[in-house]
Design a protein around this motif. Structure first.
Motif, PDB file in Angstrom:
ATOM      1  N   TYR A 366       0.836  -1.201   0.000  1.00  0.00           N
ATOM      2  CA  TYR A 366       0.000   0.000   0.000  1.00  0.00           C
ATOM      3  C   TYR A 366       0.875   1.258   0.000  1.00  0.00           C
ATOM      4  O   TYR A 366       1.846   1.346   0.760  1.00  0.00           O
ATOM      5  N   HIS A 367       0.510   2.223  -0.849  1.00  0.00           N
ATOM      6  CA  HIS A 367       1.264   3.463  -0.994  1.00  0.00           C
ATOM      7  C   HIS A 367       0.415   4.659  -0.568  1.00  0.00           C
ATOM      8  O   HIS A 367      -0.767   4.737  -0.888  1.00  0.00           O
ATOM      9  N   ILE A 368       1.045   5.584   0.144  1.00  0.00           N
ATOM     10  CA  ILE A 368       0.497   6.924   0.318  1.00  0.00           C
ATOM     11  C   ILE A 368       1.366   7.819  -0.556  1.00  0.00           C
ATOM     12  O   ILE A 368       2.607   7.811  -0.423  1.00  0.00           O
ATOM     13  N   ILE A 369       0.769   8.566  -1.470  1.00  0.00           N
ATOM     14  CA  ILE A 369       1.527   9.263  -2.514  1.00  0.00           C
ATOM     15  C   ILE A 369       1.259  10.765  -2.450  1.00  0.00           C
ATOM     16  O   ILE A 369       0.109  11.202  -2.351  1.00  0.00           O
ATOM     17  N   GLU A 370       2.346  11.552  -2.558  1.00  0.00           N
ATOM     18  CA  GLU A 370       2.244  13.004  -2.667  1.00  0.00           C
ATOM     19  C   GLU A 370       2.819  13.422  -4.018  1.00  0.00           C
ATOM     20  O   GLU A 370       3.945  13.059  -4.358  1.00  0.00           O
ATOM     21  N   LEU A 371       2.062  14.178  -4.792  1.00  0.00           N
ATOM     22  CA  LEU A 371       2.532  14.723  -6.069  1.00  0.00           C
ATOM     23  C   LEU A 371       3.379  15.956  -5.776  1.00  0.00           C
ATOM     24  O   LEU A 371       2.912  16.918  -5.169  1.00  0.00           O
ATOM     25  N   THR A 372       4.654  15.947  -6.233  1.00  0.00           N
ATOM     26  CA  THR A 372       5.565  17.048  -5.896  1.00  0.00           C
ATOM     27  C   THR A 372       6.078  17.812  -7.108  1.00  0.00           C
ATOM     28  O   THR A 372       6.814  18.792  -6.952  1.00  0.00           O
ATOM     29  N   GLY A 373       5.721  17.387  -8.327  1.00  0.00           N
ATOM     30  CA  GLY A 373       6.176  18.131  -9.501  1.00  0.00           C
ATOM     31  C   GLY A 373       5.513  17.646 -10.774  1.00  0.00           C
ATOM     32  O   GLY A 373       5.121  16.482 -10.873  1.00  0.00           O
ATOM     33  N   ILE A 374       5.372  18.549 -11.746  1.00  0.00           N
ATOM     34  CA  ILE A 374       4.779  18.205 -13.047  1.00  0.00           C
ATOM     35  C   ILE A 374       5.626  18.834 -14.154  1.00  0.00           C
ATOM     36  O   ILE A 374       5.901  20.031 -14.129  1.00  0.00           O
ATOM     37  N   LYS A 375       6.075  18.004 -15.123  1.00  0.00           N
ATOM     38  CA  LYS A 375       6.717  18.502 -16.340  1.00  0.00           C
ATOM     39  C   LYS A 375       5.779  18.186 -17.503  1.00  0.00           C
ATOM     40  O   LYS A 375       5.625  17.017 -17.868  1.00  0.00           O
ATOM     41  N   PRO A 376       5.142  19.194 -18.077  1.00  0.00           N
ATOM     42  CA  PRO A 376       4.190  18.930 -19.163  1.00  0.00           C
ATOM     43  C   PRO A 376       4.883  18.289 -20.374  1.00  0.00           C
ATOM     44  O   PRO A 376       6.086  18.439 -20.581  1.00  0.00           O
ATOM     45  N   ALA A 377       4.095  17.586 -21.166  1.00  0.00           N
ATOM     46  CA  ALA A 377       4.595  17.022 -22.422  1.00  0.00           C
ATOM     47  C   ALA A 377       5.025  18.160 -23.337  1.00  0.00           C
ATOM     48  O   ALA A 377       4.439  19.245 -23.322  1.00  0.00           O
ATOM     49  N   GLU A 378       6.083  17.930 -24.119  1.00  0.00           N
ATOM     50  CA  GLU A 378       6.590  18.942 -25.032  1.00  0.00           C
ATOM     51  C   GLU A 378       6.632  18.384 -26.455  1.00  0.00           C
ATOM     52  O   GLU A 378       6.860  17.196 -26.652  1.00  0.00           O
ATOM     53  N   GLN A 379       6.420  19.245 -27.430  1.00  0.00           N
ATOM     54  CA  GLN A 379       6.456  18.840 -28.843  1.00  0.00           C
ATOM     55  C   GLN A 379       7.574  19.616 -29.549  1.00  0.00           C
ATOM     56  O   GLN A 379       7.613  20.835 -29.521  1.00  0.00           O
ATOM     57  N   LYS A 380       8.522  18.868 -30.148  1.00  0.00           N
ATOM     58  CA  LYS A 380       9.600  19.520 -30.890  1.00  0.00           C
ATOM     59  C   LYS A 380       9.050  20.058 -32.207  1.00  0.00           C
ATOM     60  O   LYS A 380       8.338  19.339 -32.921  1.00  0.00           O
ATOM     61  N   PRO A 381       9.405  21.282 -32.573  1.00  0.00           N
ATOM     62  CA  PRO A 381       8.947  21.829 -33.858  1.00  0.00           C
ATOM     63  C   PRO A 381       9.647  21.116 -35.018  1.00  0.00           C
ATOM     64  O   PRO A 381      10.752  20.583 -34.869  1.00  0.00           O
ATOM     65  N   PHE A 382       8.993  21.174 -36.195  1.00  0.00           N
ATOM     66  CA  PHE A 382       9.525  20.488 -37.374  1.00  0.00           C
ATOM     67  C   PHE A 382      10.935  20.955 -37.718  1.00  0.00           C
ATOM     68  O   PHE A 382      11.810  20.158 -38.067  1.00  0.00           O
ATOM     69  N   ALA A 383      11.186  22.254 -37.618  1.00  0.00           N
ATOM     70  CA  ALA A 383      12.503  22.786 -37.982  1.00  0.00           C
ATOM     71  C   ALA A 383      13.614  22.172 -37.145  1.00  0.00           C
ATOM     72  O   ALA A 383      14.738  22.005 -37.616  1.00  0.00           O
ATOM     73  N   GLN A 384      13.278  21.830 -35.906  1.00  0.00           N
ATOM     74  CA  GLN A 384      14.285  21.264 -35.009  1.00  0.00           C
ATOM     75  C   GLN A 384      14.633  19.828 -35.365  1.00  0.00           C
ATOM     76  O   GLN A 384      15.753  19.370 -35.137  1.00  0.00           O
ATOM     77  N   VAL A 385      13.694  19.077 -35.950  1.00  0.00           N
ATOM     78  CA  VAL A 385      13.911  17.643 -36.200  1.00  0.00           C
ATOM     79  C   VAL A 385      13.961  17.303 -37.686  1.00  0.00           C
ATOM     80  O   VAL A 385      14.048  16.135 -38.038  1.00  0.00           O
TER      81      VAL A 385
END
Length: 644
Positions: A366-385
């Motif tokens: 059993y886990h007790i969980i605390e959320l301590t950070g969020i890094k949103p998803a990122e999309q690389k632009p076409f020019a970069q790839v």
């Protein structure tokens, strides 16, 4: 526990990868059928033939493998000898014996076992599409890049799993004696204090003044020392993936279309950071254990919610995850796929940092969980790839084109056998030249890319027909997706240098030989005088030597270290002399001995070494029993001249 599994999943996969693949490096399980031909036989195992063609191919692969491992330090001559070929044949025999045992014991591996083994190889496990489904086409391309079809690869994995079954339980550690391990450690790590007096040949060289007649006599008696190998000036062409890629153009529109169709491939998924408190449960928890763990988790959850700022302190006190508890339960950042599903679902369902949920049940407890950070998803632009996409599409197209182009390459170098102009123009290749090429591979080159470093290519180039006709040799596959052909333009046979060209070297070698003899005589006289108590040689400073030290450590030659550890230690000091071939002589005094004392960690390592040796001995005994049971006939013999 929970944190260790999360952090070391890749490591466990790599270990499995190493278990599955090594035996394919030398032979390839399918090789027993693939290399059979009409040539002579090297051996028979229970009636199963091993052809000379198969042995030659395995030996070439082994030489290439060692060149790749050792790089410029690889001595091809010592790697590619009749004795080395005999060792390779023994490996083929062992492999064939295990295959025979598998067949006779009717061992089976299911399709699902093969699939599971393949999916645990990191390179293959990574071939997942954004929706989680397996990318079959990428899988085919990956295997094709290794020079195999998926059917061949899967057959190899099945065969390897069968062989693992045949070896199951064989060679496992059988003795774990701490006393023996301690004694062995003490002996292996023993240090001996010595003094050494060196009588070096270079110090006696001025006393040697050979006559011209003596130099010429030495030259005649040692003609082999003055031989030069056959040499050739050559032209050659190489067809590889780089050459194929150069002929492929990917337009910006094609790259943009790929980007649009595989948009998820060029983004980073959302990551979240969390801390947890784990109340652990055993794998087969009883209802009572389940209830007690849940009750404890609920009590801790209530305590945390009263004062969330104390989460880290409570985790250090209460969490049963040894990996994260000392860090206050901190698990760092992870993606959804980086955690077990119940845990990940709970974390990625939370709305804001600081939120606490629980108890969450997973296979760990059993886990007790605390959320301590969020890094949103990122999309690389076409020019970069864009450049990355173009290279990827070029690679994919090159993989598709290579089989057809390799066929054209093979045909064209054969049809226009006096020139490479046609094949170079048609396939956009560069005709390379090289002077003074010998049959010995260039140790500074990569045998998988450079024909001049490939034993297989040079063997074909210096064949009798190639030397006589000076025509293009048949295309040689020096590595998967690398083809080469060459042509001798001019050839110079192996020869002995005339005395006029060799006399300086002959004189140098003769002086070295005679100076070494003078040094040895002086050293022997000094040793005798020291033993009789008449005089002491000019000792160097006392040094400690051990069996594990590198050659020339502390200025003491390896031959001296070896001799020192063969001296009795009951009466010290002990004197001995050591001939140093072509260098002189060493007088040695052994003055003291100190045994190594292992700490617990070193003792465990020593036990592991002992168990490895015992495992190898048991495995060898098992193979020997298979040889007696099924019968092995070795037909390959080392040529008489190779033993001379």
């Amino acid at each position: 526990m929970f944190d260790f599994v999360r952090k070391h999943t890749k490591l466990l996969q790599v270990i499995l990868f190493l278990l599955i693949f090594p035996s394919f490096v030398l032979f390839g399980i399918q090789g027993y059928d693939r290399f059979s031909g009409n040539g002579g036989l090297a051996a028979k195992v229970d009636g199963v033939p091993i052809s000379m063609q198969q042995l030659d191919e395995a030996q070439r692969n082994e030489v290439a493998r060692m060149q790749q491992i050792l790089g410029p330090a690889a001595d091809v001559k010592s790697l590619d000898t009749p004795q080395a070929k005999l060792r390779t044949l023994d490996g083929l025999i062992r492999q064939t014996l295990l295959q025979v045992a598998v067949r006779k014991q009717h061992l089976m591996v299911s399709d699902s076992q093969v699939q599971q083994a393949i999916l645990q190889i990191p390179q293959i496990a990574a071939l997942r599409k954004p929706d989680g489904s397996f990318d079959v086409e990428a899988y085919r391309q990956l295997i094709a890049a290794q020079g195999m079809t998926t059917a061949q690869f899967e057959a190899q994995v099945r065969e390897q799993l069968l062989l693992q079954q045949a070896m199951s339980g064989i060679g496992e550690p059988v003795i774990e004696s701490k006393a023996i391990a301690a004694q062995l450690y003490a002996w292996q790590n023993q240090k001996r204090r010595v003094r050494v007096a060196l009588y070096q040949a270079k110090d006696f060289a001025a006393q040697v003044q050979p006559t011209p007649a003596q130099v010429e006599a030495f030259y005649k008696d040692h003609a082999k020392l003055f031989q030069v190998p056959p040499q050739a000036d050559i032209q050659y062409v190489v067809l590889d993936m780089n050459a194929v890629r150069k002929g492929i153009t990917v337009t910006p529109a094609q790259a943009k279309a790929y980007y649009t169709q595989h948009i998820a491939q060029f983004g980073t998924p959302e990551e979240r950071k969390a801390s947890h408190i784990l109340i652990a449960l055993p794998p087969q928890a009883t209802p009572a254990q389940e209830q007690a763990a849940k009750a404890k988790a609920e009590a801790i959850l209530a305590e945390v919610r009263k004062d969330p700022a104390q989460f880290a302190a409570i985790a250090r006190r209460e969490s049963q995850d040894p990996g994260s508890a000392p860090q206050g339960g901190d698990l760092g950042y992870f993606t959804r796929s980086g955690m077990v599903k119940p845990f990940a679902d709970a974390v990625f369902a939370m709305k804001k940092v600081g939120e606490i949920v629980g108890p969450v049940r997973s296979q760990y407890g059993y886990h007790i969980i605390e959320l301590t950070g969020i890094k949103p998803a990122e999309q690389k632009p076409f020019a970069q790839v864009e450049g990355e996409i173009q290279a990827q599409l070029q690679n994919q197209e090159a993989q598709k084109r290579f089989p057809e182009l390799s066929d054209k390459f093979s045909s064209m170098v054969y049809e226009d056998s006096r020139s490479f102009d046609q094949v170079a123009a048609k396939l956009h290749l560069k005709v390379e030249t090289a002077q003074n090429v010998t049959p010995t591979p260039d140790a500074s080159g990569n045998p998988k890319l450079d024909p001049l470093a490939s034993a297989r290519f040079l063997q074909a180039l210096f064949s009798n027909n190639s030397i006589r006709d000076k025509r293009n040799i048949a295309a040689v596959e020096i590595a998967p997706n690398v083809m080469a052909s060459g042509r001798i333009v001019s050839y110079r046979a192996a020869r002995t240098l005339p005395f006029a060209q060799a006399q300086d070297k002959a004189r140098e070698l003769l002086v070295q030989q005679q100076a070494a003899a003078l040094a040895a005589k002086a050293g022997e006289d000094a040793l005798q005088a020291a033993r009789e108590g008449k005089a002491q040689p000019a000792w160097g400073a006392p040094v400690e030597v051990s069996q594990t030290q590198a050659a020339q450590a502390n200025g003491v030659p390896a031959a001296v270290v070896n001799a020192v550890f063969h001296l009795p230690t009951d009466k010290l000091p002990a004197l001995t002399g050591v001939v140093l071939p072509d260098q002189g002589y060493a007088v040695v005094s052994l003055d003291g001995v100190t045994n190594g004392q292992p700490d617990p960690e070193q003792l465990r390592a020593q036990q592991g070494t002992m168990n490895q040796l015992l495992s190898q001995a048991v495995t060898d005994a098992y193979i020997d029993s298979l040889k007696k049971h099924y019968g092995v006939e070795v037909l390959y013999k080392i040529p008489a001249q190779a033993n001379s």
